[in-house]
Design an enzyme around this catalytic site. Structure first.
Site, PDB file in Angstrom:
ATOM      1  N   ASP A   1       0.817  -1.211   0.000  1.00 23.10           N
ATOM      2  CA  ASP A   1       0.000   0.000   0.000  1.00 23.10           C
ATOM      3  C   ASP A   1       0.855   1.267   0.000  1.00 23.10           C
ATOM      4  O   ASP A   1       1.830   1.351   0.730  1.00 23.10           O
ATOM      5  CB  ASP A   1      -0.903   0.041   1.237  1.00 23.10           C
ATOM      6  CG  ASP A   1      -1.846  -1.136   1.332  1.00 23.10           C
ATOM      7  OD1 ASP A   1      -1.447  -2.253   0.952  1.00 23.10           O
ATOM      8  OD2 ASP A   1      -2.972  -0.945   1.800  1.00 23.10           O
TER       9      ASP A   1
ATOM     10  N   HIS B   1      -1.042   4.601  -0.424  1.00 18.50           N
ATOM     11  CA  HIS B   1      -1.991   5.529   0.215  1.00 18.50           C
ATOM     12  C   HIS B   1      -1.582   6.994   0.092  1.00 18.50           C
ATOM     13  O   HIS B   1      -1.589   7.737   1.073  1.00 18.50           O
ATOM     14  CB  HIS B   1      -2.204   5.151   1.681  1.00 18.50           C
ATOM     15  CG  HIS B   1      -3.166   4.018   1.859  1.00 18.50           C
ATOM     16  ND1 HIS B   1      -4.444   4.061   1.350  1.00 18.50           N
ATOM     17  CD2 HIS B   1      -3.037   2.815   2.453  1.00 18.50           C
ATOM     18  CE1 HIS B   1      -5.057   2.915   1.636  1.00 18.50           C
ATOM     19  NE2 HIS B   1      -4.240   2.140   2.297  1.00 18.50           N
TER      20      HIS B   1
ATOM     21  N   ASP C   1      -6.087   7.668  -1.339  1.00 26.36           N
ATOM     22  CA  ASP C   1      -6.766   7.908  -0.067  1.00 26.36           C
ATOM     23  C   ASP C   1      -5.788   8.042   1.093  1.00 26.36           C
ATOM     24  O   ASP C   1      -4.749   7.391   1.129  1.00 26.36           O
ATOM     25  CB  ASP C   1      -7.779   6.806   0.263  1.00 26.36           C
ATOM     26  CG  ASP C   1      -9.001   6.870  -0.625  1.00 26.36           C
ATOM     27  OD1 ASP C   1      -9.713   5.854  -0.721  1.00 26.36           O
ATOM     28  OD2 ASP C   1      -9.252   7.919  -1.222  1.00 26.36           O
TER      29      ASP C   1
ATOM     30  N   ASN D   1      -8.716  -2.333  -2.470  1.00 29.17           N
ATOM     31  CA  ASN D   1     -10.108  -1.983  -2.158  1.00 29.17           C
ATOM     32  C   ASN D   1     -10.354  -0.482  -2.241  1.00 29.17           C
ATOM     33  O   ASN D   1     -11.493  -0.044  -2.385  1.00 29.17           O
ATOM     34  CB  ASN D   1     -10.504  -2.519  -0.778  1.00 29.17           C
ATOM     35  CG  ASN D   1      -9.662  -1.932   0.331  1.00 29.17           C
ATOM     36  OD1 ASN D   1      -8.440  -2.023   0.307  1.00 29.17           O
ATOM     37  ND2 ASN D   1     -10.305  -1.328   1.315  1.00 29.17           N
ATOM     38  N   HIS D   2      -9.301   0.322  -2.163  1.00 31.09           N
ATOM     39  CA  HIS D   2      -9.490   1.771  -2.273  1.00 31.09           C
ATOM     40  C   HIS D   2      -9.619   2.244  -3.713  1.00 31.09           C
ATOM     41  O   HIS D   2      -9.983   3.395  -3.950  1.00 31.09           O
ATOM     42  CB  HIS D   2      -8.339   2.509  -1.576  1.00 31.09           C
ATOM     43  CG  HIS D   2      -8.492   2.539  -0.091  1.00 31.09           C
ATOM     44  ND1 HIS D   2      -8.935   3.649   0.586  1.00 31.09           N
ATOM     45  CD2 HIS D   2      -8.286   1.584   0.845  1.00 31.09           C
ATOM     46  CE1 HIS D   2      -8.992   3.369   1.882  1.00 31.09           C
ATOM     47  NE2 HIS D   2      -8.601   2.128   2.062  1.00 31.09           N
TER      48      HIS D   2
ATOM     49  N   HIS E   1      -4.088  -7.835  -3.220  1.00 34.12           N
ATOM     50  CA  HIS E   1      -4.143  -6.782  -2.218  1.00 34.12           C
ATOM     51  C   HIS E   1      -4.644  -7.300  -0.873  1.00 34.12           C
ATOM     52  O   HIS E   1      -4.021  -7.074   0.164  1.00 34.12           O
ATOM     53  CB  HIS E   1      -5.049  -5.632  -2.674  1.00 34.12           C
ATOM     54  CG  HIS E   1      -5.185  -4.575  -1.627  1.00 34.12           C
ATOM     55  ND1 HIS E   1      -4.149  -3.736  -1.310  1.00 34.12           N
ATOM     56  CD2 HIS E   1      -6.194  -4.243  -0.781  1.00 34.12           C
ATOM     57  CE1 HIS E   1      -4.527  -2.928  -0.331  1.00 34.12           C
ATOM     58  NE2 HIS E   1      -5.762  -3.212   0.009  1.00 34.12           N
TER      59      HIS E   1
ATOM     60  N   HIS F   1      -2.831  -4.525   2.494  1.00 36.66           N
ATOM     61  CA  HIS F   1      -4.136  -4.290   3.109  1.00 36.66           C
ATOM     62  C   HIS F   1      -4.086  -3.995   4.604  1.00 36.66           C
ATOM     63  O   HIS F   1      -5.039  -3.475   5.161  1.00 36.66           O
ATOM     64  CB  HIS F   1      -5.063  -5.490   2.842  1.00 36.66           C
ATOM     65  CG  HIS F   1      -6.526  -5.203   3.003  1.00 36.66           C
ATOM     66  ND1 HIS F   1      -7.106  -4.006   2.627  1.00 36.66           N
ATOM     67  CD2 HIS F   1      -7.536  -5.954   3.490  1.00 36.66           C
ATOM     68  CE1 HIS F   1      -8.393  -4.055   2.874  1.00 36.66           C
ATOM     69  NE2 HIS F   1      -8.683  -5.219   3.406  1.00 36.66           N
TER      70      HIS F   1
END
Lengths: 343, 335
Positions: A38, A40, A123, A152-153, A201, A276
């Site tokens: 991730d 982010h 995000d 999932n984002h 993920h 995740h």
């Protein structure tokens, strides 16, 4: 004044979408390759980790890009892409092997690293757009050096709330957000490296019994509420469980070591790499080393103290782990000097 | 010279190591950015009274304090900290921009002296009620996304407000916007709306987003005489109707609804300025080839369909793009 206008970013999304869509929803990859978890929206950390671990460009390519950038800045014109340009062939970028008596058996180095990213580019962090722009631009320029899985984002229902929608809408407009979402909707969901290591993920799925199942999924698609694709983007391991149990996240399941072993056996795999979840050291093993969680957003949300990690998988599937602790960067900003002065 | 208390290490088991350091800055600076320094407390701004732009984004502040002497401040960014209360801002009378997103604020208060405030960001807090903005009539941009707001109220006195964002809240009814003819953008995705209403006096509105709600019927838009962009993605609309209510729009987004009748799509011919249409994931979508060709046939002036240029050839990431593609996007800008 942003660096790019909306139309340029929309063009990038359209082109990247066609390219990524032309690849399978389930990727078969060969080592050597690096795996990153991730991000982010932590763009400066992404840059730092690529600096540390190696970029998917050789030094000659970097110089060429620099020249193009300087030239376009001087002329004030957008570098015009060639119409009907063919896909760049990376083989042309390989350095000719230099014969040397002592390195007859040494592997020829390409001068660049290949990468698989496990999703959740957006995000939470402040620069989600920059992360996506960089990775998709690299994907378009070097399609066989960058692979982008879906997290999932990368889903409207999630990134409307957690920041990406707001970031794009504030800096540009809602139509551009649509372009990004259209691109996310064709991202692949998992990859298998040398038929041995499976990457996704989220986690494994009870309902995934054969890789042939992926042929039924037609993209573009949104991440559904239940099913294999949901599990691949939302599931988590849980050492206290045996089988599969509904997740406290409200989506998908948690799975225990016996479920993982059954999964690996059924699909004839040895290992799972997934993201995740924030893990303190940047990576964390589960059930021996059958599953490893990797997270590549250090000091996630500014509140965690976690390290970030990048995996390097060599040709023989040996995995080495590079960890990135941004605390060390603070020392270069003068705090260390202060600390010494006190002593 | 500023004093900073920062977290050096936090193992998560209660073992927290802090450090107080002196941070050297020129006393005459006008901008200071200490993004992501793990700052828990920062003080002695008396030494740098000329700061106009201060960013402490992505730190560990729990309280707004020690900024009182920065009376020249026009921009303050405290995004992504652990602040629970809006306080100690009264002396910042020149403040124009305030970002306190991603904190733990439950109540809008303590802003009454900030009469020059034009832009306020409160994304991802725990706000339930819109209040405390009685004197902030200079406000142009309000961002309340991702809170727990249930009712639109106490906004209509903001006569300069141009952009209002209330996405990802718990709003059931569009109300409390009477007389706001100057409002240009209204954004309400991810709420609990079922009926389009309460928009009659928003004659200046150019863009409205009602995506991800439970809307069944297109209605209540006739007051929006300047509307350019209408976003109804992810609702449960079955019928394209009342098209004359938004005949001036250039962009219509109605993806993932329940439209199943091509005859309805012909009504969009009335929209003479329509250049951007998003209509995928409706029942009338059967195959991409059939769908795009029928839209092209019915609506020859549409330039972007489902986010893609109408000429777009699937499968070729390196195809050329004509100049008009860029012009379409320029025309979409609301700002």
């Amino acid at each position: 004044m942003d660096l790019f206008c909306a139309a340029e970013l929309a063009e990038l999304c359209h082109r990247a979408r066609e390219l990524i869509w032309s690849e399978p929803i389930f990727l078969k990859l060969e080592a050597p390759i690096c795996v990153m978890g991730d991000i982010h929206g932590q763009f400066d950390d992404l840059l730092a980790m690529l600096d540390m671990n190696g970029w998917p460009l050789s030094s000659q390519e970097f110089e060429a890009l620099k020249d193009i950038t300087v030239r376009s800045r001087e002329t004030g014109k957008r570098p015009q892409s060639e119409p009907h340009s063919t896909q760049p062939e990376s083989s042309n970028d390989v350095k000719p092997p230099v014969a040397a008596p002592k390195s007859v058996n040494k592997e020829v180095t390409t001068g660049y690293k290949r990468y698989l990213f496990l999703g959740d580019y957006v995000d939470r962090g402040p620069f989600s757009m920059e992360v996506v722009i960089l990775l998709t631009a690299l994907k378009l320029a070097y399609p066989d050096r960058i692979y982008l899985l879906r997290g999932n984002h990368e889903s409207r229902s999630v990134n409307t709330s957690y920041g990406f929608y707001r970031e794009v809408n504030y800096r540009y407009d809602a139509q551009l957000y649509e372009c990004f979402q259209n691109m996310f909707n064709v991202f692949p969901f998992c990859a298998v490296i040398n038929n041995t290591i499976m990457c996704m993920h989220g986690g494994i799925s009870e309902h995934l019994t054969s890789f042939n199942q992926f042929s039924v999924f037609k993209r573009p698609l949104e991440i559904p509420d239940v099913g294999v694709l949901t599990d691949l983007t939302w599931a988590d391991p849980d050492p206290t469980e045996k089988g599969y149990k509904p997740s406290a996240r409200g989506a998908s399941f948690v799975f225990g070591p016996p479920a993982l072993r059954a999964f690996l056996k059924k699909l004839d795999l040895q290992m799972v790499i997934r993201g995740h979840q924030v893990v303190e050291d940047g990576y964390e093993f589960f059930d021996g080393r059958r599953l490893v969680t990797i997270f590549s957003a250090p000091n996630y949300c500014g509140q965690n103290d976690n390290t970030a990690a990048v995996f390097s998988i060599d040709k023989k599937l040996k995995i080495s782990i590079n960890v990135f602790r941004p605390e060390s960067r603070d020392k270069k900003r003068g705090f260390e000097k202060e600390r010494k002065a006190k002593k | 010279m500023l004093q900073i208390e920062k977290i050096v290490s936090n193992k998560g088991n209660g073992d927290i190591i802090k450090e107080i350091i002196s941070h050297n800055v020129d006393e005459d600076i006008t901008e200071l950015s200490l993004i992501r320094h793990r700052i828990q407390k920062i003080w002695q701004f008396e030494n740098t009274p000329g700061i106009r732009d201060l960013s402490l984004r992505w730190n560990l502040l729990k309280k707004i304090d020690h900024f009182q002497c920065l009376t020249s401040l026009t921009r303050l960014n405290l995004n992504d900290n652990q602040i629970e209360k809006l306080e100690n801002l009264e002396t910042l009378v020149n403040l124009v921009f305030l970002d306190v997103s991603y904190n733990r604020i439950t109540k809008i208060e303590g802003l009454s002296e900030l009469i020059n405030l034009e832009e306020l960001h409160l994304v991802h807090n725990k706000i339930i009620t819109i209040e405390g903005l009685e004197t902030n009539t200079a406000m142009k941009y309000l961002e309340f996304g991702d809170n727990r707001i249930q009712k639109m109220e106490n906004l209509s006195h903001l006569v300069n407000l141009e952009r209002l964002f209330l996405g990802a809240n718990q709003i059931r009814k569009i109300e409390g916007l009477d007389g706001m003819a100057q409002l240009k953008e209204l954004s309400l995705p991810g709420n609990a709306l079922q009926i389009i209403e309460g928009l009659d006096t928003l004659s200046g509105l150019k863009s409205i987003s009602l995506a991800q709600n439970g809307i069944r019927k297109i209605d209540g838009l006739s007051g929006l005489t300047n509307l350019k962009s209408l976003d109804l993605n992810d609702n449960i609309i079955e019928k394209l109707e009342n098209v004359e209510q938004f005949k001036g729009i250039s962009s219509l987004m109605i993806r993932k609804n329940k439209l199943n009748c091509w005859q309805d799509v012909r009504q969009l011919k009335k929209l003479e300025n329509l250049t951007v249409l998003t209509m995928e994931m409706n029942p009338l979508y059967s195959s991409d080839y059939t769908y795009r060709n029928r839209v092209k046939e019915i609506l020859p002036d549409v330039k972007l369909l489902d986010g893609f240029p109408i000429f777009w050839v699937q499968g070729d990431p390196y195809q050329p793009i004509p100049e008009e593609f860029y012009e379409v996007f320029d025309n979409l800008h609301v700002k």
